[in-house]
Design a protein around this motif. Structure first.
Motif, mmCIF file in Angstrom:
data_model
loop_
_atom_site.group_PDB
_atom_site.id
_atom_site.type_symbol
_atom_site.label_atom_id
_atom_site.label_comp_id
_atom_site.label_asym_id
_atom_site.label_seq_id
_atom_site.Cartn_x
_atom_site.Cartn_y
_atom_site.Cartn_z
ATOM 1 N N ASP A 236 86.336 5.526 -74.626
ATOM 2 C CA ASP A 236 86.911 6.038 -73.470
ATOM 3 C C ASP A 236 86.949 4.853 -72.357
ATOM 4 O O ASP A 236 87.445 4.912 -71.440
ATOM 5 N N ALA A 237 86.309 3.584 -72.911
ATOM 6 C CA ALA A 237 86.148 2.401 -71.973
ATOM 7 C C ALA A 237 87.525 1.640 -71.422
ATOM 8 O O ALA A 237 88.368 1.947 -72.589
ATOM 9 N N PRO A 238 87.850 1.299 -70.547
ATOM 10 C CA PRO A 238 88.785 0.669 -70.369
ATOM 11 C C PRO A 238 89.155 -0.407 -70.902
ATOM 12 O O PRO A 238 88.469 -0.894 -71.682
ATOM 13 N N PRO A 239 90.216 -1.001 -71.044
ATOM 14 C CA PRO A 239 90.636 -1.993 -72.044
ATOM 15 C C PRO A 239 90.015 -3.514 -71.514
ATOM 16 O O PRO A 239 90.589 -4.465 -70.946
ATOM 17 N N ALA A 240 88.765 -3.701 -71.931
ATOM 18 C CA ALA A 240 88.062 -4.916 -71.432
ATOM 19 C C ALA A 240 88.604 -6.171 -72.214
ATOM 20 O O ALA A 240 89.124 -5.992 -73.536
ATOM 21 N N GLY A 241 89.125 -7.157 -71.514
ATOM 22 C CA GLY A 241 89.569 -8.362 -72.270
ATOM 23 C C GLY A 241 91.049 -8.462 -72.174
ATOM 24 O O GLY A 241 91.513 -9.337 -72.876
ATOM 25 N N PHE A 242 91.679 -7.518 -71.917
ATOM 26 C CA PHE A 242 93.044 -7.317 -72.075
ATOM 27 C C PHE A 242 93.577 -8.427 -71.024
ATOM 28 O O PHE A 242 93.408 -8.697 -69.865
ATOM 29 N N PRO A 243 94.465 -9.455 -71.698
ATOM 30 C CA PRO A 243 95.080 -10.689 -71.280
ATOM 31 C C PRO A 243 95.751 -10.299 -69.875
ATOM 32 O O PRO A 243 96.708 -9.181 -69.655
#
Length: 416
Positions: free
Chosen positions: A406-413
Motif C-alpha cells: 500500500d505504500a506510495p510510489p517512493a522514488g518515482f521520478p
C-alpha cells in the motif's frame, strides 16, 4: 521462519526446456545450510498429455522418489517433502529422469543464459555429466528450475520498486504516440482510463492456445504485432492480459503517472489467472486497479477500489465493475466473454495477488519475463502477500505485508 534456495529467476521459455528420458538425466546442485527438519523441493516440470509414468527424483544419490503427473501438457509446480537426513550442509545434488526412451514423457523447465551453470545434463543415465549444450536441442547454457525451502533462515525483504527512466528515448517514443487526452494534464484516473480504453481496442487477446511465440513486454511492439497478427519469425504472437497491463504501465509512466504490474491467480498451478495494472491515484491516495484488457475499473460507492478491497468483495465484485469504451471491442471475441463471465466477474483470479517489482519495461527490457502466463507462475521477481507463504507459494522468495503493497510510489521520478 524458512528460506528458499534457488539459482535462477524463473525466466522460462516454454518452447525451450529439457526433455528427460531413461538416458537423459538432469542434475541440479544447490548449496544448503545444515537442517534438522524436512525440506520442500519444488520442481517446475511438464508431463506429456497421456503420459502416466512418474518423474523420478533422487536426492544426493538416495532412493528415487516418484512424482506423479498432474495437469499434463502444462509446466507446473511439483512439490515433494524430503527428510532432513537426505540433505547435508553444502552442495546437494537433485537428479531427475523418467523411464521413457524417447522424449515423450517429461520435460523439466530451464532458464537459459547462464555463462557457468550449476546444473548438468547426462546422456548415459547419470554416469557422466556435462554443463554445455543443454535443452532438448542441445543449444543453450542453463539452470534447471528446481528450488528448495528449508526451515533454517529467512527470506530477504521484498525488493524496492524500480521505475522507468523518464529520459529514456524509448519512453519518449511511446509518449508521442499516446492519445492526447492522456498526455494532457488533469485527473490522474481519467487519463489512465483513456489509455486503458485505447489499449483494449488495440488488438485481440491472444493466449498461448491461440498464438505461437511469446510477445515481449514492449508497448510499441504489442501495438504493431497485435493488429497485424504477425510477429517474430512471421508467427502469430502471444499477446494476452499480461501485455495489455504491461503496456498500460509503460504508457502511464510515459505521461508521469506511477503504475505497476500485478499478477493474479486463484491457486498455485491454477488456470484462472489474470494480469492487471495498479495506478497510483493521488486524488484518492491509493493504488487503484485498472484492467486494460477488458477496459474495466472497480468502483464502490463512487470510489475506485484497491486490490485488497477487490479481494474482500469476493464473488460480488462483478456488480462493482465499470467498463470503458474499449470493452465493446473485447466483447466481440467469445473467449473474452467467457473469461469475463466465468472468471473476472466471479472474482476467481483475485484470490492471490502479487506485484512485479520492476516497472522499467521499456528502458531495461532485459529484465522482463520471456513467457509469463504461458506456464505456472515461476518468476522470482514476483512479490506475494505474506499469508501466501503458508498457502502453497513457498517456491517464491519474496513476500510483503500490507505496508509494502500500500505504500506510495517512493522514488518515482519527477516528470516536472
Amino acid at each position: 521462519m524458512s528460506r528458499l534456495y534457488h539459482t535462477e529467476e524463473g525466466r522460462v521459455i516454454p518452447s525451450l526446456c529439457e526433455e528427460l528420458t531413461r538416458f537423459r538425466w538432469a542434475r541440479k546442485t544447490l548449496d544448503l545450510p545444515a537442517t534438522s527438519a524436512p525440506a520442500d523441493v519444488f520442481v517446475l516440470a511438464r508431463a506429456y498429455p497421456g503420459h502416466t509414468g512418474p518423474l523420478r527424483l533422487a536426492v544426493n544419490g538416495g532412493e528415487a522418489l516418484a512424482l506423479q503427473p498432474a495437469g499434463p501438457g502444462v509446466y507446473q509446480w511439483y512439490r515433494v517433502q524430503v527428510a532432513a537426513g537426505a540433505l547435508r550442509e553444502g552442495s546437494n545434488h537433485f537428479e531427475l529422469w523418467t523411464d521413457t526412451t524417447a522424449m515423450d514423457g517429461w520435460s523439466l523447465a530451464l532458464e537459459a543464459g547462464h555463462a557457468s551453470p550449476g546444473s548438468e545434463l547426462s546422456d548415459d543415465g547419470g554416469i557422466t555429466w556435462r554443463r554445455e549444450r543443454m535443452g532438448y536441442l542441445n543449444a543453450v547454457l542453463a539452470e534447471y528450475v528446481v528450488r528448495v525451502r528449508v526451515e533454517e533462515g529467512e527470506d530477504p525483504p521484498p525488493p524496492a520498486m524500480v521505475w522507468e527512466d523518464p529520459g529514456s528515448p524509448r519512453v519518449q517514443s511511446l509518449r508521442e504516440r499516446l492519445p492526447a487526452g492522456a498526455r494532457e494534464g488533469g485527473d490522474t484516473l481519467a487519463r489512465a482510463r483513456v489509455l486503458s480504453s485505447w489499449l483494449a481496442a488495440g488488438w485481440e487477446h491472444t493466449s498461448s492456445a491461440r498464438g505461437h511465440l511469446y510477445g515481449p513486454w514492449d508497448a510499441e511492439t504489442a501495438l504493431s504485432w497485435g493488429p497485424a497478427r504477425r510477429g517474430h519469425n512471421g508467427q502469430r504472437p502471444i499477446l494476452m492480459c499480461v501485455h495489455y497491463a504491461a503496456s498500460l504501465v509503460s504508457a502511464c509512466q510515459a505521461v508521469g503517472i506511477p503504475a505497476r504490474c500485478a499478477a493474479l491467480t486463484e491457486a498455485v498451478n491454477g488456470s484462472n489467472g489474470h494480469f492487471v495494472a495498479e495506478v497510483w491515484a493521488p486524488e484518492w491516495e491509493r493504488w487503484v486497479v485498472v484492467d486494460p484488457n477488458l477496459d474495466a475499473l472497480f468502483v464502490e460507492d463512487g470510489v475506485p477500489m484497491s486490490m485488497a478491497e477487490i479481494q474482500s468483495a469476493g464473488t460480488a465484485i462483478g456488480a462493482r465493475m465499470e467498463f470503458g469504451a474499449g470493452t465493446a471491442f473485447q466483447r466481440t471475441f467469445p473467449h473474452m466473454i467467457e473469461f469475463l463471465e466465468q472468471n473476472l466477474e466471479r472474482g476467481l483470479c483475485f484470490r492471490h495477488r502479487s506485484l512485479w517489482h520492476r516497472a522499467d519495461l521499456l528502458s531495461r527490457p532485459r529484465f522482463s519475463p520471456p513467457g509469463h502466463g504461458s506456464l505456472s507462475y515461476c518468476e522470482t521477481g514476483l512479490v506475494w502477500e505474506r499469508r501466501d507463504l503458508e498457502r502453497g507459494f513457498g517456491m517464491f522468495p519474496s513476500f510483503g505485508d500490507s505496508g509494502w503493497f500500500d505504500a506510495p510510489p517512493a522514488g518515482f521520478p519527477d516528470r516536472g
